[in-house]
Design a protein around this motif. Structure first.
Motif, PDB file in Angstrom:
ATOM      1  N   ASP A 100     -25.901 -16.277  -1.602  1.00  0.00           N
ATOM      2  CA  ASP A 100     -27.382 -16.574  -1.891  1.00  0.00           C
ATOM      3  C   ASP A 100     -27.621 -17.009   0.088  1.00  0.00           C
ATOM      4  O   ASP A 100     -28.371 -17.137   0.489  1.00  0.00           O
ATOM      5  N   GLY A 101     -26.644 -16.740   0.838  1.00  0.00           N
ATOM      6  CA  GLY A 101     -27.338 -16.547   2.500  1.00  0.00           C
ATOM      7  C   GLY A 101     -26.791 -17.440   2.798  1.00  0.00           C
ATOM      8  O   GLY A 101     -27.069 -17.422   4.416  1.00  0.00           O
ATOM      9  N   SER A 102     -26.171 -18.393   2.686  1.00  0.00           N
ATOM     10  CA  SER A 102     -26.411 -20.071   3.146  1.00  0.00           C
ATOM     11  C   SER A 102     -24.545 -19.426   4.088  1.00  0.00           C
ATOM     12  O   SER A 102     -24.084 -18.774   3.590  1.00  0.00           O
ATOM     13  N   THR A 103     -24.632 -20.639   4.703  1.00  0.00           N
ATOM     14  CA  THR A 103     -23.398 -20.917   5.722  1.00  0.00           C
ATOM     15  C   THR A 103     -22.954 -21.700   4.830  1.00  0.00           C
ATOM     16  O   THR A 103     -21.883 -22.510   6.450  1.00  0.00           O
ATOM     17  N   HIS A 104     -22.376 -22.431   4.292  1.00  0.00           N
ATOM     18  CA  HIS A 104     -22.070 -23.030   3.852  1.00  0.00           C
ATOM     19  C   HIS A 104     -21.329 -23.229   2.310  1.00  0.00           C
ATOM     20  O   HIS A 104     -22.465 -22.922   1.672  1.00  0.00           O
TER      21      HIS A 104
END
Length: 340
Positions: A314-318
């Motif tokens: 989803d492109g998140s950084t978590h």
């Protein structure tokens, strides 16, 4: 939870600002350095030498004749004003250091600049490290390695430990099996200790959750292939050969006329060396890859294989949770990231 870090991270590991156009611009003239001082900007330059008073002298190639120093008390951020160890200053010579400009004055017609690395690091702690929580994905840079793990810069020269068991799912004898000094990597925050003052203390990180699940790695291989790998360990029941940074298979020893004990003794001398293996079968439900050891190469240790990251789709950084094991596998390997 979808904790997203800022798109522009101003608190990168040391060395990553040095060649950036913004940094080059603001270290190119005294007027630009004055602007940087008034704006409280963090810049980078090379530490040229350390004098007898433990001042770090900083090099500005575009400004010959300028004297720029980081005094010892401004060299390193420490909790509660603890004294700075000399080794922490001496080891910066010949390397890029971050800093803020805190004073510019003329002495006998020569510009003298006082810089503070401590101030840059303190801002990094207050504005960046305090925002991190378990599961956040961040950039880091390997600074040095010991048998128990690698020390990495997670922002403005602030160090974190990447223990050897968190580097990959594959068994490693030393961090150098996977990493090298100066390497830029991605890491995920494993845990954050909070001090009595509410500021982050020690931060522990991991990389294995970013190197792909068993299925993601195994999808690159097919039974019947002959592929290259690295010998990682020799056990009574076979030889573990790493096919990818997060994937290893168990290899049978090829018959060559010698007894099994002699063959194993020879292979034990080749741990860390390259090998060629034949893939007999891939068994997701048992999380196993069966191999046959075809050939070994004793001439030199294998270089660390390149790292391929498998980041959130989803492109998140978590990451909230990471499951290495295939669905239906009896053995479960996973990481759950929770704030305490």
């Amino acid at each position: 939870m979808n904790h997203q870090l800022p798109i522009e991270n101003l608190y990168l590991p040391e060395g990553q600002l040095l060649a950036q156009p913004r940094n080059k611009e603001f270290t190119s003239s005294l007027s630009h350095l004055e602007r940087a001082m008034h704006q409280g900007m963090i810049l980078e330059a090379m530490a040229l030498l350390c004098d007898g008073d433990m001042n770090l002298h900083i090099d500005f190639p575009a400004l010959p004749g300028v004297v720029a120093i980081i005094p010892p008390k401004e060299a390193v951020y420490t909790r509660d004003g603890a004294p700075v160890k000399d080794i922490a200053i001496l080891t910066r010579v010949g390397k890029s250091v971050c800093f803020k400009v805190v004073d510019i004055r003329q002495q006998d017609g020569v510009p003298h600049l006082t810089l503070s690395r401590r101030a840059a690091q303190a801002e990094c702690v207050a504005n960046y490290l305090t925002t991190l929580c378990p599961g956040d994905i961040i950039p880091a840079r390997v600074t040095h390695m010991e048998s128990f793990g690698a020390f990495v810069d997670i922002g403005c020269g602030i160090s974190s430990l990447l223990s050897v068991d968190t580097i990959s799912v594959s068994r490693l004898s030393h961090p150098r099996d996977r990493l090298y000094n100066g390497q830029t990597i991605k890491a995920v925050i494993k845990s954050v200790e909070t001090g009595a003052d509410g500021l982050p203390g020690r931060i522990f990180i991991s990389t294995r959750e970013l190197l792909g699940t068993w299925e993601e790695n195994a999808a690159r291989f097919t039974p019947g292939q002959t592929v290259a790998g690295i010998i990682r360990s020799v056990e009574d029941y076979g030889v573990f050969v790493e096919l990818a940074p997060n994937l290893a298979g168990l290899a049978e020893l090829k018959e060559d006329g010698r007894d099994e004990g002699e063959r194993k003794a020879v292979v034990k001398t080749l741990i860390g060396r390259r090998a060629t293996v034949f893939i007999k079968s891939i068994l997701p439900e048992r999380m196993k890859i069966k191999l046959v050891l075809i050939d070994t190469y004793a001439e030199e240790p294998a270089s660390p294989p390149p790292l391929t990251y498998f980041l959130p789709k989803d492109g998140s950084t978590h990451l909230d949770r990471w499951v290495y094991s295939p669905q239906g596998a009896k053995k479960q390997i996973e990481s759950v990231f929770e704030e305490k």
